[in-house]
Each structure stands twice: as structure tokens, then as C-alpha cells.
Design an enzyme around this catalytic site. Structure first.
Site, PDB file in Angstrom:
ATOM      1  N   ASP A  24      -1.128  10.267  -3.418  1.00  0.00           N
ATOM      2  CA  ASP A  24      -0.065   9.520  -3.557  1.00  0.00           C
ATOM      3  C   ASP A  24       0.832  10.060  -4.983  1.00  0.00           C
ATOM      4  OD1 ASP A  24      -2.126   8.936  -5.311  1.00  0.00           O
ATOM      5  OD2 ASP A  24      -2.311   6.971  -4.727  1.00  0.00           O
ATOM      6  N   GLY A  38       0.985  -1.242   0.058  1.00  0.00           N
ATOM      7  CA  GLY A  38       0.076   0.052   0.066  1.00  0.00           C
ATOM      8  C   GLY A  38       0.757   1.252  -0.036  1.00  0.00           C
ATOM      9  N   GLY A  84       1.882   2.739  -2.742  1.00  0.00           N
ATOM     10  CA  GLY A  84       1.460   3.463  -3.787  1.00  0.00           C
ATOM     11  C   GLY A  84       2.452   3.090  -4.984  1.00  0.00           C
ATOM     12  N   SER A  85       2.656   1.818  -5.324  1.00  0.00           N
ATOM     13  CA  SER A  85       3.450   1.483  -6.439  1.00  0.00           C
ATOM     14  C   SER A  85       3.048   1.771  -7.719  1.00  0.00           C
ATOM     15  CB  SER A  85       3.865  -0.179  -6.428  1.00  0.00           C
ATOM     16  OG  SER A  85       2.475  -0.915  -6.302  1.00  0.00           O
ATOM     17  N   SER A  86       1.629   1.812  -7.949  1.00  0.00           N
ATOM     18  CA  SER A  86       0.870   2.262  -9.211  1.00  0.00           C
ATOM     19  C   SER A  86       1.206   3.622  -9.635  1.00  0.00           C
ATOM     20  CB  SER A  86      -0.501   1.959  -9.328  1.00  0.00           C
ATOM     21  OG  SER A  86      -0.831   0.623  -8.880  1.00  0.00           O
ATOM     22  N   ALA A  99       3.741   5.497  -8.089  1.00  0.00           N
ATOM     23  CA  ALA A  99       5.175   5.963  -8.354  1.00  0.00           C
ATOM     24  C   ALA A  99       5.536   5.456  -9.725  1.00  0.00           C
ATOM     25  CB  ALA A  99       5.986   4.952  -7.446  1.00  0.00           C
TER      26      ALA A  99
HETATM   27  O1  PMV Z   1      -4.933   2.737  -0.062  1.00  0.00           O
HETATM   28  P1  PMV Z   1      -4.206   4.002  -0.306  1.00  0.00           P
HETATM   29  O2  PMV Z   1      -2.966   4.028   0.288  1.00  0.00           O
HETATM   30  O3  PMV Z   1      -3.923   4.159  -2.023  1.00  0.00           O
HETATM   31  O4  PMV Z   1      -4.959   5.245   0.177  1.00  0.00           O
HETATM   32  C1  PMV Z   1      -6.236   5.828  -0.185  1.00  0.00           C
HETATM   33  C2  PMV Z   1      -6.670   7.111   0.404  1.00  0.00           C
HETATM   34  C3  PMV Z   1      -8.030   7.576   0.047  1.00  0.00           C
HETATM   35  O5  PMV Z   1      -8.271   8.567   0.777  1.00  0.00           O
HETATM   36  C4  PMV Z   1      -8.988   6.444   0.804  1.00  0.00           C
HETATM   37  C5  PMV Z   1      -8.390   7.572  -1.340  1.00  0.00           C
HETATM   38  C6  PMV Z   1      -7.388   8.515  -1.889  1.00  0.00           C
HETATM   39  O6  PMV Z   1      -7.371   8.594  -3.185  1.00  0.00           O
HETATM   40  O7  PMV Z   1      -7.238   9.604  -1.396  1.00  0.00           O
END
Ligand code: PMV
Length: 325
Positions: A156, A109, A111-113, A115
């Protein structure tokens, strides 16, 4: 023709504000010092080749005219659509080979996609000498993510592009670096991969069914994010921990935490953390805790004893950059 470039971008952790940030509220996000690397090479034929073994993509190949068409394997999607969006704006007469490798697992989780998306656009801009500002890289990356997922705040991508610790508002309306240096953050991985889109949709359904309560939760989260911003500016970790606990309670009200997350969070708190919460969409992935450096080991052990895997990362990493090839 053997023009190539190697770039890298950091993973991320959401510190405050998840879910509410999808609805126009602010958040605080940090870049972590585990990076995804991407090498892009110009090809004389107008084809796209991809090797991304960490997401099980080996010798994937497509004609540039077919980008975005047909069934695209999950691991290739973000890079292919990023490439398509880049070439639509900046047509070229060459192909490109992309190879990726990552210091972190796609399941964390981190954020590899995102990045990978940012690295693709940045690398192409360098390969074809097209000057893009950070804002332009964000815009093209965000379009790519929305084309694929339909939802998302883009936080991200901002972490991958700008690095550091940033105050971020939906869609990049505000991207402001926070003066944060070393933060005693501990990260615990639940071992369960969360599906962000499913959780975002679940919160959206809750918002439709119960607008008053969910809007109230978002307003409380916004308030906590603003207080956390001030606490970060003063490096007041005790306060930040207290605000993390309050943010976690709000996330529990919209039902995005999970038993595993709750166990790790409670273990960290019992071991003396200033505070702890889930990070990201919830449902799995990682939790974060803040605790004095002197008791870091105790908190880490407590997380492990509760079944979590401690991921040792530093926050505030540098944003996307060129690497020596
Ligand atoms: O699941 P992650 O780490 O990509 O985080 C999502 C965070 C959210 O606020 C739920 C969605 C977003 O795009 O901000």
C-alpha cells in the site's frame, strides 16, 4: 516562521496476490484517484500538533521529545510514528503542525494509514529540504508500518509513493510499473471494516497448522500473479477476469473471504463480469470486478442489489505529490 507545504497521496486497491505477498510472493496493486491530503506547517516550538477530523483527531498535541510515548489514539498513530522516525534520522529544532483531509473514508480499505504515513514523510522532507528518493521514502514508511503493525508487505505504501499500477514483491524487493492504461474495474464496498492484522495472523496460524496446503495456495497465487502481469501488458481483460476468479478460489481455500464478499462477487459474475475477487485482506472491505465498459451499469446494479456500495474510482492514479496550498 510560517513555512508550509501541502501534499497528497492516492489510495490503493490490491488487484492480485494478497496474503501470499506477505510471504515473499509477488502482487499487483493499483493507485486509485481518491486521495488523502496533508498540510504540514513548521512551528517555532518543538511540538507536534495534529488535526485529522476524518479519523476523529481534533487538536491533538505532544512535545517532540514525547513522540511515540504513552497512549496514542489510533487515528494519530501512523503520522506520529512517521514523524518520530523521520526526526530520529533528521533532527531539527522546530515543531510541526499537521492537518489532513481525505476524499475516501478510512473504512473503505483504500489504505488511509499508509497514504498518511507516506504524506507525512514526503511533506517533512520538503519542509526541511531533505532530499529523499522514492526508495528512501518507502524504507522510512515501511519501518513506520512495521513499528506499529508488526506485519505487512508494504504494497500500500508503494502504491501511495509510486502511483500507477505496479508489480510489487514483499518489502519493496521489486517495484515495477506495469504499462496499464484504462482498466474497466468496478469496486464494491461490503460496508464491513476488515482488520488486516487479524486476517494476516489468521493466515499465519493456518500456515503453521497446515504448511503443505497453505504453501501450495501461495505457490498457485504466485503463478496467477505472473500470468496476470502478462495479461495486463496485453490489456487482455477477459484473461485478467479469468485469473481474478482463480485468485479468489485460492483465497477461499485459506478462508479469508466472507459471506458479503462472496455475495457481491457472485452478483458481479452473474451480471457478466469477466471475473471478480476480494481486494486486500478479505473479511470485508471491498471486492473488485472487471467487466466490459458496455455492461458496467449492469454489474454496478447487481452489486448494489446484493447489498454492496459501488465506489466509483479510476485506477492508475499519480503517486505522492505536492499540491498548491
Ligand atoms: O487489508 P489491506 O487492503 O490493507 O490489504 C492487506 C493485504 C495483505 O496481503 C493481506 C497484507 C499485506 O500487507 O500485504
Amino acid at each position: 516562521m510560517d513555512k508550509k507545504v501541502r501534499v497528497s497521496a492516492p489510495g490503493k486497491l490490491m488487484l492480485f496476490g494478497e496474503h501470499a505477498v506477505v510471504y515473499g510472493k509477488p502482487s499487483i496493486v493499483t493507485a486509485v484517484n481518491q486521495r488523502l491530503s496533508l498540510k504540514a506547517t513548521v512551528l517555532k516550538d518543538m511540538v507536534f500538533e495534529l488535526n485529522a477530523p476524518e479519523v476523529e483527531i481534533i487538536n491533538y498535541e505532544k512535545n517532540l521529545v514525547d513522540l511515540g510515548q504513552g497512549v496514542i489514539p489510533k487515528g494519530a498513530k501512523f503520522i506520529e510514528i512517521a514523524l518520530m522516525n523521520f526526526f530520529k534520522k533528521n533532527p531539527v529544532k522546530y515543531g510541526v503542525r499537521i492537518e489532513t483531509s481525505s476524499e475516501f473514508k478510512a473504512t473503505f480499505g483504500f489504505g488511509s494509514s499508509s497514504a498518511a504515513t507516506v504524506c507525512t514523510i514526503y511533506a517533512l522532507s520538503k519542509l526541511f529540504d531533505i532530499n529523499l528518493t522514492k526508495e528512501e521514502i518507502f524504507k522510512l514508511s515501511y519501518k513506520t508500518v512495521l513499528d506499529i503493525q508488526g506485519v505487512g508487505s508494504g504494497f500500500d505504501l508503494a502504491a501511495a509513493i509510486y502511483g500507477g499500477t505496479i508489480f510489487f514483491v514483499t518489502g519493496g524487493k521489486v517495484i515495477k510499473p506495469l504499462p496499464v492504461k484504462s482498466t474497466p474495474l468496478i469496486v464494491g464496498y461490503t460496508g464491513i471494516k476488515a482488520d488486516t492484522t487479524t486476517l494476516v495472523n489468521k493466515v499465519n496460524k493456518k500456515l503453521q497448522d497446515n504448511p503443505k496446503e497453505v504453501t501450495g495456495v501461495f505457490a498457485s497465487i504466485e503463478h496467477l500473479v505472473l500470468l496476470a502481469q502478462k495479461a495486463f501488458e496485453k490489456a487482455d481483460f477477459e484473461k485478467i477476469g479469468e485469473l481474478m476468479n482463480l485468485n479468489q478460489s485460492e483465497l477461499e481455500r485459506i478462508d479469508v473471504s466472507s459471506k458479503q464478499l462472496d455475495n457481491l462477487i457472485s452478483a458481479a459474475r452473474k451480471a457478466g463480469a469477466y471475473g471478480a475477487k476480494l481486494s486486500g485482506a478479505g473479511g470485508g472491505d471491498c471486492m473488485i470486478a472487471l467487466g466490459d465498459f458496455s455492461i458496467r451499469k449492469n454489474i454496478e446494479r447487481a452489486i448494489e442489489d446484493a447489498g454492496g456500495q459501488v465506489l466509483r474510482v479510476d485506477v492508475n492514479a499519480e503517486g505522492v505529490k505536492i499540491e498548491k496550498s
